[in-house]
Scaffold this motif. Structure first.
Motif, short mmCIF file in Angstrom:
data_model
loop_
_atom_site.label_atom_id
_atom_site.label_comp_id
_atom_site.label_asym_id
_atom_site.label_seq_id
_atom_site.Cartn_x
_atom_site.Cartn_y
_atom_site.Cartn_z
N ARG A 241 0.82 -1.21 0.00
CA ARG A 241 0.00 0.00 0.00
C ARG A 241 0.86 1.26 0.00
N ALA A 242 0.37 2.26 -0.70
CA ALA A 242 1.03 3.57 -0.69
C ALA A 242 0.75 4.25 0.65
N ASP A 243 1.81 4.63 1.37
CA ASP A 243 1.68 5.26 2.69
C ASP A 243 1.85 6.77 2.52
N PHE A 244 0.73 7.46 2.27
CA PHE A 244 0.79 8.89 2.01
C PHE A 244 1.14 9.69 3.27
N GLU A 245 0.81 9.17 4.44
CA GLU A 245 1.13 9.88 5.68
C GLU A 245 2.64 9.97 5.87
N ARG A 246 3.36 8.94 5.50
CA ARG A 246 4.82 8.93 5.68
C ARG A 246 5.57 9.52 4.49
N HIS A 247 5.08 9.24 3.28
CA HIS A 247 5.87 9.58 2.10
C HIS A 247 5.24 10.65 1.21
N ALA A 248 4.05 11.13 1.58
CA ALA A 248 3.38 12.20 0.83
C ALA A 248 3.29 11.85 -0.66
N LYS A 249 3.70 12.77 -1.54
CA LYS A 249 3.54 12.56 -2.97
C LYS A 249 4.41 11.42 -3.51
#
Length: 310
Positions: A241-249
């Motif tokens: 899964r894409a972790d937007f909280e940690r890695h943003a864009k």
């Protein structure tokens, strides 16, 4: 040996046999009853919320309901693990006394009962999830942790857990068990034309690697279609899964790094919808292009999904 519920018959499922073997004087629901309950509770929720002022949050509530059974299965499993640890400790220190024998029997029964209870929760969960997909076309996936499959669905693994198992070269419930095929696609590539070509590509991959596991990020649209295919085919699913909280864009591209770390034998990508009107209104999907480029740079077979010739 006789059992308190009923003699086994050819129609008993593995769950029914496992439950009856506990010899609990209280009856266990049959697998069929549990599946019917899972479907019924989801049907009731969708019927109540459909065409109402709560229709806009129907998906949130439906997926939360499925998630509740998933969480319950996890909690039961943790209780079972504690009982299993106690059983192993008692076996190790067994001194042959009547007290030790009684305690060991109780711990063993608690472990077996927990396994049955956990499987019951999973059957309800998967039946509700299957009905949800049939009714709405949406696919539920566990947000956290791995999920073993029942007779209704394939297993789902978290990418990090699968990767650790691959690196350790050990067989466990987090090992994909076969060659990994990675799939990345544009979320807007979910038309009927896209679905047909996605399923064609995945069916081709399965013919090339019959024991394959499918790795994807679980993003909406096209990748949800791939997840639905995996469930229908009983193919193990690995989610990065894409972790937007940690890695943003950068999250979608970090997810690609996880997919490549699984050492896939092939990467399938669909960067643009095959529907001409939708393709004309959008740009190619960057993360899909990125995965294809990573595959080529790493010498991994890359197949870009395209429309049928002619």
């Amino acid at each position: 040996m006789t059992f308190s519920l009923h003699a086994f018959s050819s129609s008993d499922t593995a769950f029914d046999v496992q439950a009856a073997a506990l010899e609990d004087p209280r009856p266990h629901p049959t697998e069929e009853a549990l599946v019917q309950f899972g479907r019924a509770v989801m049907t009731e929720l969708l019927d109540v919320l459909g065409d109402s002022a709560l229709e806009d949050v129907q998906a949130i509530l439906a997926e939360s309901l499925i998630g509740a059974f998933h969480s319950a299965a996890g909690r039961i499993e943790r209780d079972g693990d504690r009982a299993r640890d106690r059983m192993r400790s008692l076996e190790r220190d067994f001194d042959g006394s009547e007290l030790a024998d009684s305690e060991l029997q109780e711990a063993t029964l608690a472990t077996r009962a927990s396994d049955v209870a956990r499987l019951a929760a999973e059957l309800i969960r998967d039946a509700a999830a299957e009905l949800y997909t049939t009714a709405t076309g949406e696919v539920w996936t566990a947000w956290r942790g791995s999920r073993r499959g029942t007779v209704l669905t394939a297993a789902q693994l978290e990418a990090r857990q699968a990767l650790r198992s691959i690196q350790a070269r050990r067989v466990s419930e987090n090992d994909p068990g076969g060659p990994v095929v990675a799939f990345r696609a544009a979320p807007f590539a979910n038309t009927e034309a896209d679905a047909h070509r996605i399923f064609d590509a995945l069916n081709w991959a399965k013919s090339e690697w019959p024991g394959m596991a499918l790795a994807t990020t679980g993003a909406k649209g096209a990748e949800k279609l791939a997840i639905q295919w995996a469930r229908q085919k009983g193919v193990t699913l690995v989610l990065a899964r894409a972790d937007f909280e940690r890695h943003a864009k950068a999250a979608p591209f970090r997810a690609n790094d996880e997919l490549m770390a699984l050492d896939p034998v092939c990467c399938l990508t669909l960067a643009q919808s095959l529907d001409a009107e939708r393709a004309g209104a959008s740009h190619p999907f960057g993360p899909a292009l990125n995965l294809g480029q990573q595959a080529q740079n790493s010498g991994v077979r890359h197949v870009a999904i395209r429309g049928k010739a002619g």
